[in-house]
Design a protein around this motif. Structure first.
Motif, PDB file in Angstrom:
ATOM      1  N   TRP A   1      30.460  46.230  35.886  1.00  0.00           N
ATOM      2  CA  TRP A   1      29.978  44.925  36.377  1.00  0.00           C
ATOM      3  C   TRP A   1      30.438  44.831  37.807  1.00  0.00           C
ATOM      4  O   TRP A   1      29.562  44.302  38.879  1.00  0.00           O
ATOM      5  N   PHE A   2      31.510  45.001  38.145  1.00  0.00           N
ATOM      6  CA  PHE A   2      32.123  44.495  39.545  1.00  0.00           C
ATOM      7  C   PHE A   2      31.590  45.536  40.556  1.00  0.00           C
ATOM      8  O   PHE A   2      31.135  45.082  41.660  1.00  0.00           O
TER       9      PHE A   2
ATOM     10  N   GLN B   1      28.727  44.095  43.521  1.00  0.00           N
ATOM     11  CA  GLN B   1      29.022  44.129  45.046  1.00  0.00           C
ATOM     12  C   GLN B   1      27.567  44.300  46.011  1.00  0.00           C
ATOM     13  O   GLN B   1      27.613  43.947  46.959  1.00  0.00           O
TER      14      GLN B   1
ATOM     15  N   ASN C   1      26.950  41.043  47.556  1.00  0.00           N
ATOM     16  CA  ASN C   1      28.196  40.524  48.632  1.00  0.00           C
ATOM     17  C   ASN C   1      27.591  39.687  49.817  1.00  0.00           C
ATOM     18  O   ASN C   1      27.992  38.372  50.028  1.00  0.00           O
TER      19      ASN C   1
ATOM     20  N   HIS D   1      35.335  29.051  44.793  1.00  0.00           N
ATOM     21  CA  HIS D   1      36.464  28.454  44.112  1.00  0.00           C
ATOM     22  C   HIS D   1      37.245  27.422  45.344  1.00  0.00           C
ATOM     23  O   HIS D   1      36.934  27.663  46.439  1.00  0.00           O
TER      24      HIS D   1
ATOM     25  N   PRO E   1      36.076  38.517  57.690  1.00  0.00           N
ATOM     26  CA  PRO E   1      36.388  39.868  58.130  1.00  0.00           C
ATOM     27  C   PRO E   1      35.702  40.890  57.706  1.00  0.00           C
ATOM     28  O   PRO E   1      36.066  41.862  57.899  1.00  0.00           O
TER      29      PRO E   1
ATOM     30  N   HIS F   1      36.714  45.082  58.392  1.00  0.00           N
ATOM     31  CA  HIS F   1      37.713  45.963  57.700  1.00  0.00           C
ATOM     32  C   HIS F   1      37.114  46.586  56.525  1.00  0.00           C
ATOM     33  O   HIS F   1      38.108  46.988  55.585  1.00  0.00           O
TER      34      HIS F   1
ATOM     35  N   PHE G   1      41.944  41.864  39.496  1.00  0.00           N
ATOM     36  CA  PHE G   1      42.456  40.532  39.418  1.00  0.00           C
ATOM     37  C   PHE G   1      43.508  40.229  38.433  1.00  0.00           C
ATOM     38  O   PHE G   1      44.292  39.590  38.661  1.00  0.00           O
TER      39      PHE G   1
ATOM     40  N   LYS H   1      33.139  37.450  40.333  1.00  0.00           N
ATOM     41  CA  LYS H   1      33.595  38.557  41.094  1.00  0.00           C
ATOM     42  C   LYS H   1      34.855  38.510  42.036  1.00  0.00           C
ATOM     43  O   LYS H   1      34.916  39.021  42.869  1.00  0.00           O
ATOM     44  N   ASP H   2      35.270  37.047  42.045  1.00  0.00           N
ATOM     45  CA  ASP H   2      36.355  36.564  42.535  1.00  0.00           C
ATOM     46  C   ASP H   2      37.572  36.176  41.894  1.00  0.00           C
ATOM     47  O   ASP H   2      37.252  36.022  40.634  1.00  0.00           O
TER      48      ASP H   2
ATOM     49  N   ASP I   1      40.804  33.741  41.140  1.00  0.00           N
ATOM     50  CA  ASP I   1      41.337  32.520  41.585  1.00  0.00           C
ATOM     51  C   ASP I   1      42.599  32.103  40.916  1.00  0.00           C
ATOM     52  O   ASP I   1      42.514  32.197  39.515  1.00  0.00           O
TER      53      ASP I   1
ATOM     54  N   ARG J   1      43.051  39.845  54.604  1.00  0.00           N
ATOM     55  CA  ARG J   1      42.877  38.954  55.956  1.00  0.00           C
ATOM     56  C   ARG J   1      42.541  37.611  55.478  1.00  0.00           C
ATOM     57  O   ARG J   1      41.816  37.493  54.236  1.00  0.00           O
TER      58      ARG J   1
ATOM     59  N   ARG K   1      40.516  34.263  55.172  1.00  0.00           N
ATOM     60  CA  ARG K   1      39.328  33.691  55.307  1.00  0.00           C
ATOM     61  C   ARG K   1      39.438  32.169  55.699  1.00  0.00           C
ATOM     62  O   ARG K   1      40.835  31.521  55.329  1.00  0.00           O
TER      63      ARG K   1
ATOM     64  N   HIS L   1      42.253  31.008  51.137  1.00  0.00           N
ATOM     65  CA  HIS L   1      41.272  31.851  50.751  1.00  0.00           C
ATOM     66  C   HIS L   1      41.463  33.240  51.610  1.00  0.00           C
ATOM     67  O   HIS L   1      41.611  33.356  52.790  1.00  0.00           O
TER      68      HIS L   1
ATOM     69  N   GLU M   1      40.565  37.789  51.787  1.00  0.00           N
ATOM     70  CA  GLU M   1      39.719  39.093  50.783  1.00  0.00           C
ATOM     71  C   GLU M   1      40.249  40.157  51.474  1.00  0.00           C
ATOM     72  O   GLU M   1      40.835  40.425  52.662  1.00  0.00           O
ATOM     73  N   PHE M   2      39.872  41.496  50.487  1.00  0.00           N
ATOM     74  CA  PHE M   2      40.360  42.724  51.141  1.00  0.00           C
ATOM     75  C   PHE M   2      39.375  43.602  50.363  1.00  0.00           C
ATOM     76  O   PHE M   2      38.507  43.209  49.665  1.00  0.00           O
ATOM     77  N   PHE M   3      39.505  44.724  50.675  1.00  0.00           N
ATOM     78  CA  PHE M   3      38.654  45.857  49.984  1.00  0.00           C
ATOM     79  C   PHE M   3      39.305  46.780  49.269  1.00  0.00           C
ATOM     80  O   PHE M   3      40.505  47.290  49.912  1.00  0.00           O
TER      81      PHE M   3
ATOM     82  N   ARG N   1      34.644  44.559  47.809  1.00  0.00           N
ATOM     83  CA  ARG N   1      35.173  43.201  48.189  1.00  0.00           C
ATOM     84  C   ARG N   1      35.986  42.469  47.268  1.00  0.00           C
ATOM     85  O   ARG N   1      35.592  42.181  45.924  1.00  0.00           O
ATOM     86  N   VAL N   2      37.152  42.054  47.382  1.00  0.00           N
ATOM     87  CA  VAL N   2      37.917  41.529  46.485  1.00  0.00           C
ATOM     88  C   VAL N   2      38.598  40.221  47.292  1.00  0.00           C
ATOM     89  O   VAL N   2      39.271  40.213  48.152  1.00  0.00           O
ATOM     90  N   ARG N   3      37.754  39.203  46.632  1.00  0.00           N
ATOM     91  CA  ARG N   3      38.333  37.717  47.185  1.00  0.00           C
ATOM     92  C   ARG N   3      39.298  37.033  46.427  1.00  0.00           C
ATOM     93  O   ARG N   3      39.117  37.036  45.346  1.00  0.00           O
TER      94      ARG N   3
ATOM     95  N   ASP O   1      41.378  33.358  45.732  1.00  0.00           N
ATOM     96  CA  ASP O   1      41.577  32.079  46.336  1.00  0.00           C
ATOM     97  C   ASP O   1      42.703  31.423  45.511  1.00  0.00           C
ATOM     98  O   ASP O   1      42.917  31.673  44.372  1.00  0.00           O
TER      99      ASP O   1
END
Lengths: 61, 262
Positions: free
Chosen positions: A26-27, A31, A34, A42, A54, A58, B5, B37-38, B40, B63, B65, B82, B84-86, B92-94, B96
């Motif tokens: 699912w993740f 993507q 995005n 949140h 960014p 990156h 997460f 997908k984030d 928290d 980094r 946000r 906030h 995020e990184f990859f 993408r991983v956010r 919070d």
């Protein structure tokens, strides 16, 4: 009244490994949206518009 | 393949519990839905907790946000931070963070940590408080609240569920009087239509209250965020960007908003 679908509620029947696999797939799929996602999902800035993230800089790390 | 997460939560809590996984990933933990997908987290409001989380995030190449600096002074005012990184699959991983989650009284936050579910370092906000966190302006959170409420004892479920059938079933089975109009109507034997209409009104009031809260923070943050976007070197190492964000916030972001933190 069932408020979520059978697909959602079937999560309870999964083993831990199955749940991890389902979430991982699912993740991956998630993507694809995005670029269309709201900048915040949140926290106290949820209503704000696009920001300078960014992401593109990156992504190739 | 491990949920990133969940893994981050374990990293944050490697030296003691400082972060509780919340919101959508907590919903995944309770096997309600794959809905976010984030990540928290509710973070302990200490300098040590902030330092440790920044260190973990830096190790992943995270980094900043635009948002408040991860510093107890702004966390205590209800602000959110906030990042995020990859990950290694370029996903993408956010991430919070808050330390004063909405609708949770400040006096209850310590109890929130002791009431957390999960094992070892994977600690997750308990279902009852998670319902309160999910009372947002987003419509998609309310079906999830109905499912989360089923994890609670009957009287608590009755006070929190968004499922009209459960309100009708529990109205006379569980507890005494209720603060909810929908439950009071059901207890008086009024029609399903009246109960459903009252429930819709309750949900709308929750959504409007959440929206109004966000707007107060957004207004207070406008100048700071504009300057953040223009000046904070988000591509710099996290520690450097953090120092910039702190200096900027000291100049232009109020630590607290009147009436916001109980």
């Amino acid at each position: 009244m069932q408020m979520l679908s059978e697909d959602d509620l079937d999560l309870k029947e999964m083993t831990d490994v199955e749940l991890e696999r389902a979430w991982d797939l699912w993740f991956d799929l998630a993507q694809s949206t995005n670029d269309a996602d709201p900048p915040y999902s949140h926290g106290v800035l949820v209503g704000l518009g696009l920001d300078r993230t960014p992401a593109h800089a990156h992504r190739e790390r | 393949m491990v949920n990133v997460f969940f893994a981050l939560t374990e990293e944050f809590n490697s030296d003691g519990v400082i972060a509780l996984l919340a919101s959508g990933q907590a919903v995944v933990f309770y096997r309600i839905a794959l809905m976010s997908k984030d990540g928290d987290w509710v973070l302990k409001e200490t300098r040590g907790a902030c330092r440790h989380v920044l260190s973990v995030l830096a190790s992943h190449g995270a980094r900043y946000r635009p948002g408040a600096p991860l510093d107890p002074r702004w966390l205590a005012g209800g602000w959110s931070c906030h990042f995020e990184f990859f990950d290694d699959k370029k996903r993408r991983v956010r991430c919070d963070f808050v330390s004063r989650p909405p609708r949770i009284p400040a006096a209850d936050i310590e109890t929130m940590f002791s009431a957390a579910h999960g094992e070892g370092a994977l600690r997750v906000v308990d279902p009852g408080r998670l319902v309160l966190l999910k009372q947002t302006q987003r419509a998609k959170d309310y079906p999830v609240i109905g499912e989360l409420a089923r994890l609670l004892p009957p009287q608590s479920e009755r006070e929190l569920t968004t499922d009209p059938d459960r309100i009708l079933e529990l109205a006379t089975e569980a507890g005494g009087d209720s603060a909810r109009e929908s439950v009071r109507l059901a207890r008086r034997g009024r029609s399903r239509e009246e109960v459903v209409a009252a429930l819709a009104g309750e949900v709308d009031r929750l959504q409007q209250a959440d929206r109004a809260r966000m707007q107060r923070y957004e207004r207070a943050a406008q100048g700071y965020l504009a300057e953040f976007r223009g000046t904070v070197p988000v591509e710099a190492p996290l520690e450097e960007a953090h120092a910039f964000a702190v200096r900027l916030a000291e100049r232009s972001l109020p630590t607290t908003l009147e009436g916001e933190v109980s």
